[in-house]
Design an enzyme around this catalytic site. Structure first.
Site, PDB file in Angstrom:
ATOM      1  N   GLU A  89     -28.113   3.205 -16.527  1.00 35.51           N
ATOM      2  CA  GLU A  89     -26.844   3.734 -16.035  1.00 35.51           C
ATOM      3  C   GLU A  89     -25.599   3.095 -16.646  1.00 35.51           C
ATOM      4  O   GLU A  89     -24.587   3.767 -16.829  1.00 35.51           O
ATOM      5  CB  GLU A  89     -26.785   3.572 -14.510  1.00 35.51           C
ATOM      6  CG  GLU A  89     -27.783   4.419 -13.736  1.00 35.51           C
ATOM      7  CD  GLU A  89     -27.496   5.905 -13.869  1.00 35.51           C
ATOM      8  OE1 GLU A  89     -26.337   6.317 -13.718  1.00 35.51           O
ATOM      9  OE2 GLU A  89     -28.439   6.657 -14.150  1.00 35.51           O
ATOM     10  N   SER A 468     -49.298  20.153  47.325  1.00 34.98           N
ATOM     11  CA  SER A 468     -49.514  19.168  48.385  1.00 34.98           C
ATOM     12  C   SER A 468     -49.085  17.762  48.021  1.00 34.98           C
ATOM     13  O   SER A 468     -49.060  16.886  48.890  1.00 34.98           O
ATOM     14  CB  SER A 468     -50.992  19.160  48.792  1.00 34.98           C
ATOM     15  OG  SER A 468     -51.337  20.389  49.419  1.00 34.98           O
TER      16      SER A 468
END
Length: 814
Positions: A89, A468
């Site tokens: 780079e 229940s």
């Protein structure tokens, strides 16, 4: 004088040049420099980091991220990697002051020559300029942006050291596969830490800033190899490596992996998704919402997840669903996708569908070859599904599944010899939650068969009728309002007039069981008698009953009698929390999944008033008392009422509707539930260590046949509990201060004198019952009564064994 000088041509020319320069500088200021961002923010810049989630034991379980990134300091980067990126780079990075002027000039010339061609000019950017582009300005393609970039790069070089600039660059750069920064890319492409990469692998990472998609290791292998070899040659040219070392690296293949192996335990998908929702509500998604955002803030989250219990809960629920649904028919493919050419593997991976139930696997159907379907798997391997292994009937059709399968179908299969056999994911589902009653921490949560197949979390999102399982809450309201466990309630016809429009409403026991006449409250709960429940609710008053339901977090309901039988919708998470309150002397609050949250620097930022427990991790006992943080739980119901209900529902396990759990042989309370139809079956209960609960039913409710809570849901809990309680101490439930333990006749509720409870016999006639002070039945023997009326001595009566002596001898009732 001035006029004489102004008449000279060169003076006019010089003045024109100065004016043009002034105008140029003004334009430069207005168009470029005026609104440039400050580079000072880079001194304290913090890159977006994922949120890391851990279980209660510290084991990593998940990350939340849109950008996968691991932040490193410059000193942590291998020198070889730094050299590779410089070679690829910006080889003069340590020599220039932010701008490579020859490179910039070449870029300008390239830009001018390509005007009108539609082609993009080469960048010519230094690493410093790339930092500017990534962090301070946008990626606009224009000369103005390049000029702004160059000015800011010059300023950055005056503000930061070269090492600091490289650290920003290597942490920030996008390298594909949702990896940002080189450490994340190392894991994404090679499933390795950066320090373990070879020279060839480092060189490959260095080519990615030019365009990760251009050098994809699968689609553009040759292009990637050419660019990697170019980087290696540049490293030799710049003296970073030797020619022989580079040649050996060029001989290596790319060696990338298809997908990164997760560094966390892949479990608890429903749990961690619920954690994510809580974090989003608290901290927001991105840095715009909060610097400690979920996807960028780098949070460290410690949850309450117990990985062992989570695995057991997941397995138990899945096994229960499979047992009920069986493999009687095939429900169809998990999903269908279109396959582009031979890229079936990527098509499968893109669905994110996977299975980890026993040896089952998710496979994509590629093509048919006679009596065999060719299958593909996520790891790239293939297999065969012969006709004989796909003979399940297609649901809703008389034909076999083999003929209904199509290319692109994603199906569940299991090994069969050297081939594979078709499997069917059950349509029935459910939710399972485990909670620690003393703290309200959720230890495990399973919201369906698999979160990668069914994202809907039935543990927290599915509103179901509890049946229940609501009855202990109803009876708790009765206990708060004057009734006792020995109160006599009639199990008989009960009707209410609902007005001229609705007329008379008559209730029934489950399965039309015959009325049993007057019975104790305990017996009514153990046998789950509807008629006794609605009679109790009517006597107590439904406004009081629904008030208790609201205080215990079950839900907010109108005061209608049907809600005493579980007609109101709630979630299994709420019901488990309500039972946890019963086990915790009526104390509780909203359950929690998160213990604490730290920011990226380790500071605890939630809960707001969190304090470290000094001395909790001392190596040796210092002789002081154990640190006990003050409880912040609210008192939802009376502590004695809660204990009474726990004590009563221990009888459900011993001789009621959940006797299948009796051979677990430990103090345990709980209640089964079966809704009308039945459409859902439930069980909720547990021990002082943890409470667990589950329901099972179809998402679009339909009848379950002969299923009941005691025969379907309780066995799922039992499978979980059998292993979950291995090695755990058998702790009894402790009674709160002031509780009176009295011997009574189990069926009549009357006090008993001269007989003792037989704890080895679940159906013993005499039991211990828990009463609040001054509510216990008065006890008197005929012998002592006769002595009192005749004046005869009562020494024999007074010498009878005392309850307190018995309790001490038996180890106490806690």
């Amino acid at each position: 004088m001035i006029r004489r000088w102004w008449g000279r041509w060169w003076v006019k020319g010089l003045a024109g040049i100065v004016a043009m320069a002034a105008v140029g500088l003004m334009l430069l200021w207005v168009l470029v420099i005026r609104d440039l961002p400050s580079v000072d923010q880079l001194r304290t810049y913090e890159p977006p980091l994922p949120t890391n989630v851990r279980g209660g034991d510290g084991v990593p379980i998940r990350t939340y991220a849109r950008e996968r990134r691991v932040q490193l300091a410059y000193a942590e980067y291998p020198p070889m990697l730094v050299n590779a990126f410089l070679a690829a780079e910006d080889r003069t990075f340590f020599e220039h002051h932010g701008v490579d002027y020859p490179g910039l000039a070449g870029a300008v010339i390239d830009y001018v020559t390509k005007i009108g061609t539609g082609r993009r000019a080469k960048g010519g950017s230094t690493i410093t300029q790339q930092v500017v582009k990534n962090l301070l300005i946008d990626n606009e393609y224009s000369p103005t942006r390049k000029l702004r970039e160059a000015i800011l790069a010059w300023r950055i070089e005056d503000t930061l050291t070269k090492e600091q600039i490289l650290e920003l660059y290597l942490n920030q750069i996008a390298l594909g596969r949702n990896a940002f920064g080189v450490e994340a890319a190392s894991h994404a492409y090679f499933d390795k830490e950066l320090k373990d990469l070879t020279l060839a692998q480092i060189a490959y990472l260095a080519i990615l800033p030019k365009g990760p998609s251009n050098y994809d290791p699968i689609r553009h292998t040759e292009r990637a190899l050419e660019r990697r070899d170019y980087v290696l040659r540049e490293m030799v040219r710049n003296g970073f490596v030797g020619a022989r070392q580079a040649a050996a690296a060029r001989a290596e293949p790319l060696g990338t992996v298809l997908r990164r192996t997760p560094t966390f335990v892949a479990m608890g998908g429903y749990f961690v998704e619920e954690v994510r929702r809580h974090l989003l509500a608290k901290f927001g998604e991105t840095a715009k919402a909060s610097p400690n955002s979920v996807y960028q803030g780098g949070l460290w989250v410690r949850t309450s997840l117990d990985t062992r219990l989570q695995a057991l809960a997941t397995q138990a629920l899945r096994d229960g669903l499979i047992r009920y649904a069986g493999q009687r028919s095939w429900n169809g493919p998990l999903r269908h996708v279109e396959i582009a050419g031979d890229d079936w593997q990527q098509a499968l991976l893109n669905t994110n569908i996977a299975l980890d139930y026993n040896d089952w696997r998710a496979a994509i159907v590629i093509e048919r070859d006679g009596d065999t379907w060719l299958l593909g798997f996520a790891n790239g391997r293939t297999g065969a599904l012969p006709r004989r292994a796909a003979q399940l009937p297609r649901q809703g059709s008389a034909g076999a599944a083999f003929a209904a399968i199509k290319p692109g179908d994603i199906i569940a299969v299991a090994p069969l010899g050297g081939d594979w056999a078709l499997r069917s994911i059950p349509r029935i589902s459910g939710g399972f939650v485990v909670e620690e009653p003393a703290t309200g921490r959720i230890l495990a949560m399973q919201g369906g068969f698999d979160d990668r197949l069914q994202a809907f979390n039935r543990a927290t999102q599915a509103m179901r009728q509890p049946g229940s399982t609501i009855k202990p809450i109803v009876y708790a309201a009765a206990l708060e309002n004057g009734m006792t466990p020995a109160s006599i309630i009639v199990d008989g016809p009960f009707c209410v007039y609902q007005g001229a429009r609705l007329g008379q409403k008559c209730f029934r026991n489950f399965a039309n069981m015959r009325a049993a006449g007057p019975q104790t409250m305990r017996w009514g709960i153990e046998q789950s008698r509807n008629l006794m429940t609605v009679r109790t609710a009517a006597q107590t008053g439904m406004p009081r009953v629904v008030d208790v339901m609201k205080r215990m977090g079950v839900g907010t309901y109108p005061p209608y009698l049907s809600f005493a039988l579980g007609a109101g919708e709630t979630t299994v998470a709420r019901m488990v929390n309500a039972y946890a309150m019963l086990a915790n002397w009526g104390r509780g609050d909203d359950p929690t999944l998160i213990d604490f949250v730290q920011d990226r620097h380790g500071k605890v930022i939630w809960p707001e008033n969190w304090r470290a427990c000094d001395g909790c991790n001392a190596r040796d006992w210092n002789g002081g008392a154990m640190p006990r943080p003050a409880s912040r739980m609210r008192q939802a119901i009376d502590a004695q009422t809660a204990y009474q209900m726990v004590h009563i529902t221990e009888g459900v396990i011993q001789r009621g509707t959940a006797t299948v759990l009796r051979d677990l042989d430990r103090p345990m309370f709980g209640k089964t539930g079966t809704t009308t139809g039945p459409t859902d079956v439930w069980f909720i209960g547990g021990t002082p260590q943890f409470i667990a609960g589950l329901y099972m039913g179809y998402d679009n409710p339909r009848k379950l046949g002969a299923a009941e809570g005691g025969t379907v849901a309780a066995p799922i809990f039992k499978q979980f509990a059998t292993k979950a309680y291995e090695g755990m101490e058998k702790l009894p439930f402790r009674a709160p201060p002031g509780m009176r333990m009295v011997r009574i006749d189990r069926r009549s509720g009357r006090p008993v004198f001269g007989a003792w409870p037989d704890t080895s016999d679940p159906k013993a006639a005499v039991i211990w019952e828990a009463f609040k002070a001054e509510t216990e039945p008065r006890r008197a023997s005929r012998r002592s009564t006769r002595a009192a009326t005749t004046g005869a001595p009562v020494a024999a009566a007074t010498q009878a064994p005392r309850d307190s002596d018995f309790l001490q001898r038996e180890g106490g009732i806690y």
